[in-house]
Design a protein around this motif. Sequence first.
Motif, mmCIF file in Angstrom:
data_model
loop_
_atom_site.group_PDB
_atom_site.id
_atom_site.type_symbol
_atom_site.label_atom_id
_atom_site.label_comp_id
_atom_site.label_asym_id
_atom_site.label_seq_id
_atom_site.Cartn_x
_atom_site.Cartn_y
_atom_site.Cartn_z
ATOM 1 N N ALA A 37 51.882 43.296 29.486
ATOM 2 C CA ALA A 37 51.868 42.961 30.918
ATOM 3 C C ALA A 37 53.086 43.545 31.626
ATOM 4 C CB ALA A 37 51.816 41.442 31.107
ATOM 5 N N LYS A 41 53.017 46.546 34.526
ATOM 6 C CA LYS A 41 53.655 46.342 35.826
ATOM 7 C C LYS A 41 54.804 47.325 36.077
ATOM 8 C CE LYS A 41 51.387 42.589 37.194
ATOM 9 N NZ LYS A 41 50.537 42.583 38.423
ATOM 10 N N GLU A 89 51.174 34.920 34.804
ATOM 11 C CA GLU A 89 50.766 34.536 36.162
ATOM 12 C C GLU A 89 51.928 34.726 37.135
ATOM 13 O OE1 GLU A 89 47.911 33.584 37.473
ATOM 14 O OE2 GLU A 89 46.630 33.162 35.745
ATOM 15 N N GLU A 92 52.237 38.319 37.911
ATOM 16 C CA GLU A 92 51.161 38.743 38.809
ATOM 17 C C GLU A 92 51.467 38.364 40.249
ATOM 18 O OE1 GLU A 92 47.126 40.349 39.430
ATOM 19 O OE2 GLU A 92 48.836 40.701 38.135
ATOM 20 N N GLU A 93 52.063 37.211 40.456
ATOM 21 C CA GLU A 93 52.407 36.783 41.812
ATOM 22 C C GLU A 93 53.643 37.513 42.348
ATOM 23 O OE1 GLU A 93 52.826 32.553 41.687
ATOM 24 O OE2 GLU A 93 50.749 32.222 41.050
ATOM 25 N N PRO A 96 52.622 42.087 42.295
ATOM 26 C CA PRO A 96 51.156 42.130 42.326
ATOM 27 C C PRO A 96 50.540 43.513 42.122
ATOM 28 C CG PRO A 96 52.045 41.892 44.540
ATOM 29 C CD PRO A 96 53.204 41.750 43.611
ATOM 30 N N PRO A 99 47.477 45.245 39.960
ATOM 31 C CA PRO A 99 46.987 43.889 39.676
ATOM 32 C C PRO A 99 46.378 43.770 38.284
ATOM 33 C CG PRO A 99 45.422 45.054 41.055
ATOM 34 C CD PRO A 99 46.606 45.966 40.911
ATOM 35 N N LEU A 100 46.526 42.610 37.699
ATOM 36 C CA LEU A 100 45.858 42.294 36.442
ATOM 37 C C LEU A 100 44.626 41.424 36.660
ATOM 38 C CD1 LEU A 100 48.943 41.536 34.143
ATOM 39 C CD2 LEU A 100 47.645 43.667 34.361
ATOM 40 N N LEU A 101 44.430 40.988 37.889
ATOM 41 C CA LEU A 101 43.258 40.192 38.251
ATOM 42 C C LEU A 101 42.560 40.847 39.437
ATOM 43 C CD1 LEU A 101 44.816 36.627 37.994
ATOM 44 C CD2 LEU A 101 42.943 37.502 36.571
ATOM 45 N N ARG A 108 37.685 37.015 39.233
ATOM 46 C CA ARG A 108 38.910 36.476 38.636
ATOM 47 C C ARG A 108 38.575 35.384 37.620
ATOM 48 N NH1 ARG A 108 40.814 36.543 43.968
ATOM 49 N NH2 ARG A 108 40.778 34.258 44.093
ATOM 50 N N SER A 177 42.919 44.773 32.720
ATOM 51 C CA SER A 177 43.068 43.495 33.410
ATOM 52 C C SER A 177 43.711 42.491 32.466
ATOM 53 C CB SER A 177 41.697 42.973 33.858
ATOM 54 O OG SER A 177 40.940 42.560 32.715
ATOM 55 N N LEU A 178 43.849 41.276 32.950
ATOM 56 C CA LEU A 178 44.385 40.188 32.131
ATOM 57 C C LEU A 178 43.616 40.044 30.820
ATOM 58 C CD1 LEU A 178 46.414 37.719 32.196
ATOM 59 C CD2 LEU A 178 44.448 36.375 33.010
#
Length: 230
Positions: A37, A41, A89, A92-93, A96, A99-101, A108, A177-178
């Motif tokens: 992750a 990013k 999470e 991700e916030e 962003p 994105p992973l979502l 989602r 993705s996630l």
Amino acid sequence: MAVRLERRQLPGGLTQATTMQLYNFFRSGTSHRLRIALNLKGLAYEYVAVDLRSEEHLGAAFKALNPQGLVPALADGDRVLTQSPAIIEWLEERYPTPPLLPAGRNERAKIRALAAIVGCDIHPLNNRRVLEYLRRQFDCDTAAWCATWIDAGFATLETLLAADGTRGEFCFGGAPSLADVYLVPQVESARRFEVDLARYPNIVAIDRACNRLDAFRRAAPALQPDAPIP
């Protein structure tokens, strides 16, 4: 907690002001997913090895950082984050892009469900502390135990992936993705426990597509600084 300061330009105009510290173990599946992750990013981090083999995670120094005594933990300045789902999470916030979502609420939910099959139904049963207890208390064949729960989860994942007529080369669409972040470390674990992956062609294809990407390759357990030298 000492953190090396730097500024790093990120996609979308964000700036990373500090190099985060990732406390992890090379073979830990939760550490592996967090490395993926962070790499996806484009975030810089300092690798801090916590040796589970010598039970360093149970020592006072690490428990002062994470009282639960589990890896991974992510230090961002004076903030320490624990539990890989919560950390991802947060990433991700905070960061962003990419994105992973997906954008859609229903999509989602689907991606989170795929990730949860690994994160809630497979991995906790095969966690190191569970395996250690089974070995010590019941003289259990832990390889067979692990393979049983990996097979149960992978059978479900394979069915869901095969039924998705809109899926690209990843779990969802044309980018990781996630769900991929969770899946790839579990495939690594499946190989370690000699699970027959020929029964899961969609999972194998997704794992192959992910590992063509540098973010996944660099996160591989064998390439980490605390991995044994072959």
